[in-house]
Each structure stands twice: as structure tokens, then as C-alpha cells.
Design an enzyme around this catalytic site. Structure first.
Site, mmCIF file in Angstrom:
data_model
loop_
_atom_site.group_PDB
_atom_site.id
_atom_site.type_symbol
_atom_site.label_atom_id
_atom_site.label_comp_id
_atom_site.label_asym_id
_atom_site.label_seq_id
_atom_site.Cartn_x
_atom_site.Cartn_y
_atom_site.Cartn_z
ATOM 1 N N LYS A 146 22.850 8.783 48.515
ATOM 2 C CA LYS A 146 24.038 8.246 48.165
ATOM 3 C C LYS A 146 24.610 8.706 46.699
ATOM 4 O O LYS A 146 25.754 9.070 46.514
ATOM 5 C CB LYS A 146 24.030 6.555 47.891
ATOM 6 C CG LYS A 146 23.492 5.924 49.168
ATOM 7 C CD LYS A 146 24.390 5.856 50.229
ATOM 8 C CE LYS A 146 24.088 5.039 51.272
ATOM 9 N NZ LYS A 146 22.885 4.760 51.768
ATOM 10 N N GLU A 217 19.957 -0.850 47.622
ATOM 11 C CA GLU A 217 20.492 0.254 46.923
ATOM 12 C C GLU A 217 22.029 -0.336 46.548
ATOM 13 O O GLU A 217 22.416 0.106 45.187
ATOM 14 C CB GLU A 217 20.671 1.327 48.070
ATOM 15 C CG GLU A 217 19.560 2.047 48.074
ATOM 16 C CD GLU A 217 19.648 3.511 48.906
ATOM 17 O OE1 GLU A 217 19.245 3.841 49.678
ATOM 18 O OE2 GLU A 217 20.494 4.177 48.073
ATOM 19 N N HIS A 221 24.186 -0.773 41.901
ATOM 20 C CA HIS A 221 25.660 -0.440 41.601
ATOM 21 C C HIS A 221 26.467 -1.815 41.117
ATOM 22 O O HIS A 221 27.569 -1.203 40.390
ATOM 23 C CB HIS A 221 26.654 0.042 43.079
ATOM 24 C CG HIS A 221 26.155 1.126 43.358
ATOM 25 N ND1 HIS A 221 26.564 2.390 43.096
ATOM 26 C CD2 HIS A 221 25.426 1.316 44.390
ATOM 27 C CE1 HIS A 221 25.995 3.348 43.615
ATOM 28 N NE2 HIS A 221 25.021 2.696 44.618
HETATM 29 C C1 IKT Z 1 26.682 4.179 53.588
HETATM 30 O O1 IKT Z 1 25.397 3.946 54.301
HETATM 31 O O2 IKT Z 1 27.122 5.374 53.719
HETATM 32 C C2 IKT Z 1 27.150 3.609 52.424
HETATM 33 C C3 IKT Z 1 27.230 2.273 52.809
HETATM 34 C C4 IKT Z 1 28.731 1.924 53.181
HETATM 35 C C5 IKT Z 1 28.912 2.397 54.596
HETATM 36 C C6 IKT Z 1 30.435 2.461 54.932
HETATM 37 C C7 IKT Z 1 30.552 1.961 56.390
HETATM 38 C C8 IKT Z 1 32.132 1.581 56.847
HETATM 39 C C9 IKT Z 1 32.613 1.222 57.995
HETATM 40 O O3 IKT Z 1 31.473 1.193 58.739
HETATM 41 O O4 IKT Z 1 33.547 0.688 58.200
HETATM 42 C C10 IKT Z 1 27.338 1.130 51.523
HETATM 43 C C11 IKT Z 1 27.823 1.474 50.439
HETATM 44 N N1 IKT Z 1 25.753 1.001 51.455
#
Ligand code: IKT
Length: 352
Positions: A146, A217, A221
Site C-alpha cells: 500500500k 494497516e 492512517h
Molecule cells: C486494498 O486492499 O487495496 C486497500 C483497501 C481498500 C480496498 C478498496 C476496495 C474497493 C471496493 O471493493 O469497492 C483498504 C485501504 N485497506
């Protein structure tokens, strides 16, 4: 495309769901999977149903992945909170104290390795890549990291990856990943991109246990926390933070690598990219629609915003693991034509 044998490091929510999704995809054969205590290798293809049944409901608070490392030398930075059987519960697996090394050793016929490990120490995933490079691995490494600052650490290894024959695809989950790629496509209408706004919504009631690592995680933030706090917090402390927010936490200005990945693809400055979203652990419904907005000026002087939306019916598991496997396949295509080095999701889209 020819068959792709792949391995998964880490069998928390991401590792296990990726294995599951792969059974619905063509040309993908999982041949190795590990977590902190166990490693399963079958060069003819793992029995994914058996592996998932054996590990279901059997995951540590960090997703069962934190100590998928060797001899305790690397923990992924997360405090271990207890023993669990994990992968070792599978009839296909052996217990091990050196899971990553075991996968490295078994990687002769492995075309791609998905690194589904938590990244609570920023250099953890780069150091995992170092181990593969040092062992002479030639193939694809994919991660779902991330944080923006990790990309530089991978870029610093470009020469080594090129010399070794490694194609590293970084930030290949949802954000960064799927949504970065969407932004790269949406930017094609413009000659000048002003800003990119990524806004995600995740409903994680039934998926909470499976995704404790992601929630941990995310907490890093929040304004009063950082990655070290998130690493050191107990499960009870994490849950207390979630409870303080009544189970619905809004994130703004997240340090997500979509920014540097769009900049290195020449699309816009990293400072013009914002990532935020809402996590709701009280419901499986998305609290908000996941949206990517790219605003820019066209060659003929118009200013506009292209918007890409994910359907509210699609889950985070679908939107992380489908793209991770898609980027893995894209990496294998590059690797097989001799393209090595470090690639982000936007590099695997139309150029800008
Ligand atoms: C990630 O795992 O990529 C980050 C996570 C957010 C995922 C977004 C999925 C969107 C959706 O399914 O509509 C998070 C910041 N941990």
C-alpha cells in the site's frame, strides 16, 4: 497464454482468497502456499478446496502471515499473538520454521510469486524480493503493498532484478492496483491531468476475521497513529479503535502508492493524487461507492472529469484478488518476453 504456475506467500485473507479466485481463472495453477507455520508444495497443482477448508477460521490476528518468514529473522514487523495451525493443518502441508526459504527452494517451476504478506516494516517486501533474487529466482514477483515510500525501495533494486530476470509488479491490489490502472485509462482523454481522486468504500462485517491485517494497516492512517503503533497494538486495542468510531472509520489523505505509481507512469504529479475511503465493519454493504475521478484538460481545450465506479455489489475480496491475479498474468507476459525490472499497475496500461 501458456500455463502459469504460481506460489502464494501468506495465507491470510488475501492469500487464501487469491487461491480461491484462481480456481475460476484460466491457465493458473497454484503450486505452493505458506504461512508462518506451514508450507504446502505440489508441483502438479495444490488442492485449493482442501487447503482453504483446512485453514478456514484458523488464522492469526495478523492474517496468519506475519511470521511467514525464516528462523524468526523477519516477522513482517507484527507482534505475534499466539500459535495457530494455519497452512500446517492441511494434509498437503508440512510444518516449517522457514516458510519463505522453503518456497524459494521449490520455485524452479514457479512462474510467479504473489507476496500476500503484511508490510508493517516498510522494507519487508523489498527484503523478501532480495531473498528470491539471492537464490537465483527468475520469474515474476507481485505484491499488494500500500505505502508510497516502498516503491522507491523497489526501484532501487531495478538493476538487480533486471540482471536476475525478475519482473516485479508492485502495488497490484485494489488501491494501489485496480484503481490506479483505472485512473491510467481514465487519463487517456486528457493531455494535462489536474488531479486524481480515489475514494473507496468497504463493508467488512462477515469478512472482518479474514481481513484483520487490512484493518490494522488502515488504522495506521488515522491522524493519531502511525505504522509502528499499528504494528504494536494488541487485537483488543485495534478493536477499541474500531469501537471508538462505532465500527465506521473514515480515512483521508492516505499514503497509498497510487500517487507515485501514477507519477512514475507520467500521468500526473504524485501531489495531485488523493486517496481516502470509508471502512464499515458493521455491515457487508459498502458505505460509499468506490470511485476514481480523473480531472484534466483535453487536447482541444475542454476541461472534464472522467469517473470510474465499482458496482456496490462487488466485494473488496473480488476487487483486490481478481486484479492481483490479472496483474500477475500481465507480469508473466512481460517476463516471458524478457522484460524485467519494476512495473506498477499504470505501467501495464496504455501509456500516457
Ligand atoms: C486494498 O486492499 O487495496 C486497500 C483497501 C481498500 C480496498 C478498496 C476496495 C474497493 C471496493 O471493493 O469497492 C483498504 C485501504 N485497506
Amino acid at each position: 497464454m501458456d500455463e502459469v504456475n504460481f506460489a502464494v506467500l501468506g495465507c491470510g485473507g488475501i492469500g487464501r482468497r487469491t487461491l480461491e479466485v484462481s480456481t475460476d481463472k484460466e491457465h493458473l495453477t497454484p503450486v505452493a502456499a505458506c504461512d508462518r507455520n506451514g508450507v504446502a508444495v505440489d508441483h502438479t497443482g495444490l488442492d485449493v478446496d482442501e487447503l482453504l477448508a483446512a485453514t478456514e477460521g484458523n488464522i492469526a490476528s495478523d492474517g496468519g502471515t506475519a511470521a511467514a518468514s525464516n528462523s524468526g529473522a523477519d516477522s513482517g514487523g507484527v507482534k505475534q499473538t499466539g500459535e495457530n495451525a494455519g497452512v500446517a493443518a492441511s494434509v498437503q502441508a508440512d510444518p516449517t520454521e522457514t516458510p519463505i526459504e522453503d518456497v524459494v527452494e521449490a520455485s524452479d517451476d514457479v512462474d510467479a510469486v504473489l507476496i500476500a504478506l503484511p508490510n508493517f516494516e516498510h522494507d519487508f517486501i523489498p527484503r523478501v524480493a532480495d531473498r528470491f533474487a539471492a537464490a537465483g529466482y527468475e520469474g515474476v514477483l507481485v505484491d499488494v503493498l500500500k505505502r508510497s515510500r516502498v516503491i522507491d525501495m523497489l526501484d532501487e533494486r531495478t538493476d538487480e532484478f533486471e540482471a536476475q530476470g525478475i519482473t516485479f509488479v508492485c502495488g497490484a491490489g485494489a488501491t494501489p492496483g485496480f484503481l490506479t490502472g483505472a485512473a491510467a485509462i481514465a487519463a487517456q482523454s486528457f493531455v494535462d491531468v489536474h488531479d486524481v481522486d480515489i475514494w473507496w468504500g468497504v463493508g467488512l462485517k462477515s469478512g472482518y476475521e479474514d481481513n484483520r491485517g487490512t484493518v490494522r494497516e488502515d488504522i495506521a492512517h488515522l491522524p493519531d497513529y502511525d505504522i509502528d503503533d499499528a504494528r504494536e497494538m494488541s487485537d483488543a486495542e485495534i478493536e477499541a479503535v474500531v469501537d471508538e468510531h462505532d465500527g465506521v472509520i473514515e480515512f483521508e489523505d492516505m499514503e497509498h502508492a497510487d500517487d507515485v505509481l501514477l507519477e512514475r507512469a507520467g500521468i500526473c504529479d504524485a501531489g495531485d493524487v488523493t486517496v481516502g475511503g470509508i471502512l464499515d465493519v458493521t455491515s457487508d454493504e459498502k458505505p460509499t461507492t468506490t470511485t476514481v475521478r480523473v480531472t484534466g484538460t483535453t487536447f482541444d481545450g475542454e476541461t472534464g472529469t472522467n469517473t470510474f465506479e465499482l458496482d456496490d455489489a462487488t466485494s473488496m475480496a473480488a476487487n483486490v484478488n481478481g486484479p492481483a491475479l490479472g496483474y500477475l498474468k500481465a507480469g508473466v507476459r512481460r517476463n516471458r518476453t524478457g522484460e524485467y525490472g519494476v512495473f506498477g499497475p499504470a505501467d501495464l496500461m496504455p501509456g500516457f
